[in-house]
Design a protein around this motif. Structure first.
Motif, mmCIF file in Angstrom:
data_model
loop_
_atom_site.group_PDB
_atom_site.id
_atom_site.type_symbol
_atom_site.label_atom_id
_atom_site.label_comp_id
_atom_site.label_asym_id
_atom_site.label_seq_id
_atom_site.Cartn_x
_atom_site.Cartn_y
_atom_site.Cartn_z
ATOM 1 N N ALA A 257 -4.679 3.539 -21.008
ATOM 2 C CA ALA A 257 -5.542 4.663 -20.351
ATOM 3 C C ALA A 257 -6.870 3.806 -20.747
ATOM 4 C CB ALA A 257 -5.445 5.505 -21.570
ATOM 5 N N ASP A 258 -7.885 4.445 -20.187
ATOM 6 C CA ASP A 258 -9.303 4.060 -20.068
ATOM 7 C C ASP A 258 -9.238 2.562 -19.384
ATOM 8 O OD1 ASP A 258 -10.019 6.360 -21.024
ATOM 9 O OD2 ASP A 258 -9.979 5.640 -23.270
ATOM 10 N N LEU B 289 0.771 -1.101 0.226
ATOM 11 C CA LEU B 289 0.053 0.048 0.140
ATOM 12 C C LEU B 289 0.794 1.204 0.026
ATOM 13 C CD1 LEU B 289 -2.815 -1.045 2.287
ATOM 14 C CD2 LEU B 289 -2.969 -0.573 0.123
ATOM 15 N N LYS B 290 2.068 1.270 0.566
ATOM 16 C CA LYS B 290 2.954 2.453 0.894
ATOM 17 C C LYS B 290 3.539 2.711 -0.755
ATOM 18 C CE LYS B 290 6.455 4.154 3.910
ATOM 19 N NZ LYS B 290 7.298 3.775 4.998
ATOM 20 N N SER B 291 3.653 1.606 -1.500
ATOM 21 C CA SER B 291 4.170 2.033 -2.845
ATOM 22 C C SER B 291 3.110 1.600 -3.929
ATOM 23 C CB SER B 291 5.499 1.237 -3.130
ATOM 24 O OG SER B 291 5.155 -0.204 -2.942
ATOM 25 N N GLN C 173 -5.049 11.340 -7.921
ATOM 26 C CA GLN C 173 -4.002 12.184 -8.872
ATOM 27 C C GLN C 173 -3.573 11.246 -10.095
ATOM 28 O OE1 GLN C 173 -1.051 13.722 -6.766
ATOM 29 N NE2 GLN C 173 -2.482 15.335 -5.576
ATOM 30 N N TRP C 174 -3.215 9.927 -9.669
ATOM 31 C CA TRP C 174 -2.689 8.958 -10.819
ATOM 32 C C TRP C 174 -3.726 8.540 -11.659
ATOM 33 C CZ3 TRP C 174 -3.356 3.779 -11.766
ATOM 34 C CH2 TRP C 174 -2.373 3.083 -12.505
ATOM 35 N N LEU D 15 1.186 -0.009 -9.432
ATOM 36 C CA LEU D 15 0.202 0.237 -10.407
ATOM 37 C C LEU D 15 0.866 0.813 -11.647
ATOM 38 C CD1 LEU D 15 -3.072 1.580 -8.314
ATOM 39 C CD2 LEU D 15 -2.354 -0.923 -9.289
ATOM 40 N N THR D 16 1.780 1.618 -11.545
ATOM 41 C CA THR D 16 2.492 2.186 -12.649
ATOM 42 C C THR D 16 3.408 1.164 -13.392
ATOM 43 O OG1 THR D 16 2.952 4.269 -11.719
ATOM 44 C CG2 THR D 16 4.288 3.933 -13.497
#
Length: 526
Positions: free
Chosen positions: A117-118, A103-105, A147-148, A110-111
């Motif tokens: 996109a979408d 969770l911290k990273s 934001q991400w 996810l990146t």
């Protein structure tokens, strides 16, 4: 996270992604690109069912990522039919021990998965994930995720499971960060879906509550909700049928009030009502079951538009009694000590309401749902765990209970405190594990904990124990420690044996019996 698996299922035209709860309106279930949505579910099995339903309804050209902790992503994906679900689905699993660091990273993780996109992400977590020492602050984590998501125009649906009320309270304060927040939980044999707020391109919904049903195809609005979604006004909606003692001798407020001397006469007249207010009195705990049966029969006959109000004329209703009456059809129970003016305000507040509980036709089934387990007193740790599993997995798990860990005050062994504990109610059980005293109080609200501890401890509980730790549910206990302990404390067993031996010895020698003795008047005066 392990290497992702890719499931290519089918291809069609791209369309919108929703929770797919059948018969709810689109604005109540639609997920927008860039949105962060959270559904808090109390049971793990229901969270799995909701995730599968959401994935199955995704369009064929959709791209999705499923990330699980305490669920198997492959097992959930295997429940999708061959012709349902997104065209591309990535699967990841998180080890429970690593959940805090993950969770911290989370944004970086996810990146790394490089969602296009979408795309849509479904993140399944236990409530306990946020209790890790290394877990980030909930608000900061959600802000970073939002934001991400907006930067990549992806939508994220978090489905958490557990009964951590503190987490739910923290989520309610994030209405500026989350795009949507809802709760799905079991209550009185039914499934309640509480929509706190939900934002999408179709508008904003808030403050709504629905009764759902779970079938083979997933969750859907219940048949009762569908049939009564739009109730027409009836001629008797402003009629008040009440027992005379309820008004404390006051005259009827208007011609719309009908007063009855007995409950039987009131209920007979009420059986022909459809939307009237039915106000009954109760002054004894012995009448609870009979009144619950009568309310259940009245609700079955007259439907959900009837307003049934129970006023406690003497202090007689316990927490379980209140739940039984409401489960059987009462809209509200008014506690003893409520002033007459306040009581009339309560009556006004229920006007226009419909009874939204799950309608169960078998009264005995409702009664059994709220029956405590047959065990009480000190148990072996393994038996303690099994008893709690039956409570939390069954319907009685819908009632509020208290699960505590108490540490003894001073340097004495925990067994030396047990003689000061008396557990008389069925369902109130305890055990000793690693020198700590674990206590479970059946059907006990948080605001009733202090009086309950005062009732079961012969001395003040604060003199016996230094403090207590409350657990949100069974999953928070160190299960391995309980399973490793299989017996009662030895000193407690010996104490029981000594008591039994003393009783047997007294029976063998004959018991003393009182004899009348007359004292002279001089002895009495001296």
């Amino acid at each position: 996270m392990p290497i992702a698996l890719y499931l290519v299922l089918r291809e069609e035209n791209l369309s919108q992604v929703t929770l797919a709860i059948r018969h709810l309106h689109d604005e109540q279930i639609l997920l927008d690109n860039g949105g962060l949505y959270w559904v808090a579910v109390d049971q793990a099995s229901d969270s799995a069912a909701l995730a599968v339903q959401c994935l199955a309804a995704m369009p064929a050209n959709a791209r999705a990522t499923l990330v699980c902790c305490e669920h198997s992503s492959q097992e959930l994906a295997s429940k999708l039919a061959a012709d349902t679900g997104p065209g591309l689905l990535k699967l990841f699993d998180i080890n429970k021990a690593d959940i805090g660091l993950t969770l911290k990273s989370l944004v970086g993780e996810l990146t790394r998965t490089a969602p296009a996109a979408d795309s849509t992400l479904v993140l399944m977590l236990p409530d306990s994930a946020w209790q890790s020492d290394v877990a980030p602050q909930l608000q900061q984590c959600c802000l970073s995720l939002r934001q991400w998501l907006r930067a990549r125009q992806c939508s994220l649906l978090v489905i958490s499971h557990g009964q951590a009320s503190q987490l739910h309270d923290r989520l309610l304060r994030l209405n500026d960060t989350l795009s949507g927040l809802a709760q799905l939980y079991r209550r009185d044999g039914g499934i309640c879906y509480q929509l706190h707020y939900w934002r999408s391109e179709l508008g904003v919904c808030s403050g709504q509550e629905f009764e759902l049903e779970l079938g083979e195809g997933g969750f859907a609005l219940s048949v009762n909700e569908q049939a009564n979604e739009q109730l027409s006004h009836t001629d008797d909606q402003r009629i008040y049928l009440t027992q005379r003692p309820v008004l404390e001798g006051s005259p009827p407020l208007s011609d719309q009030w009908r007063l009855f001397e007995s409950r039987e006469d009131l209920l007979q007249q009420a059986s022909r009502a459809r939307a009237a207010s039915i106000i009954v009195a109760i002054d004894s705990n012995r009448d609870v079951e009979a009144l619950a049966r009568q309310i259940h029969a009245l609700r079955e006959r007259c439907g959900i538009a009837l307003k049934i109000i129970v006023r406690e004329m003497e202090p007689c209703l316990r927490y379980r009694d209140e739940r039984l009456l409401v489960s059987c059809g009462a809209n509200i129970t008014v506690p003893y000590g409520t002033t007459l003016a306040h009581f009339f305000s309560i009556i006004d507040s229920v006007q226009g309401q419909t009874w939204r509980r799950s309608r169960i036709t078998d009264f005995q089934l409702i009664f059994e749902r709220l029956r405590p387990p047959a065990e009480r007193g000190l148990l072996a740790p393994r038996e303690f765990i099994r008893t709690l599993e039956r409570v939390y997995s069954g319907a009685s798990g819908e009632v509020s209970h208290q699960l505590l860990k108490l540490m003894p005050r001073g340097g004495l062994a925990i067994e030396q405190y047990l003689n000061q504990i008396g557990l008389r109610r069925f369902g109130d059980v305890a055990c000793v594990v690693n020198g700590a005293f674990y206590l479970f109080l059946f059907a006990c609200r948080a605001d009733g904990l202090e009086p309950a501890l005062g009732n079961i401890c012969r001395l003040s509980w604060r003199d016996l124990f230094s403090d207590f730790q409350a657990f949100p549910g069974l999953e928070a206990l160190p299960r391995e420690d309980f399973l490793a302990e299989t017996s009662l404390p030895p000193t407690f067993i010996l104490a029981e044996e000594r008591t039994a031996g003393s009783s047997a010895g007294a029976a063998g020698h004959g018991a003393y019996s009182p004899q009348r003795t007359t004292l002279p008047i001089t002895d009495l005066c001296s």
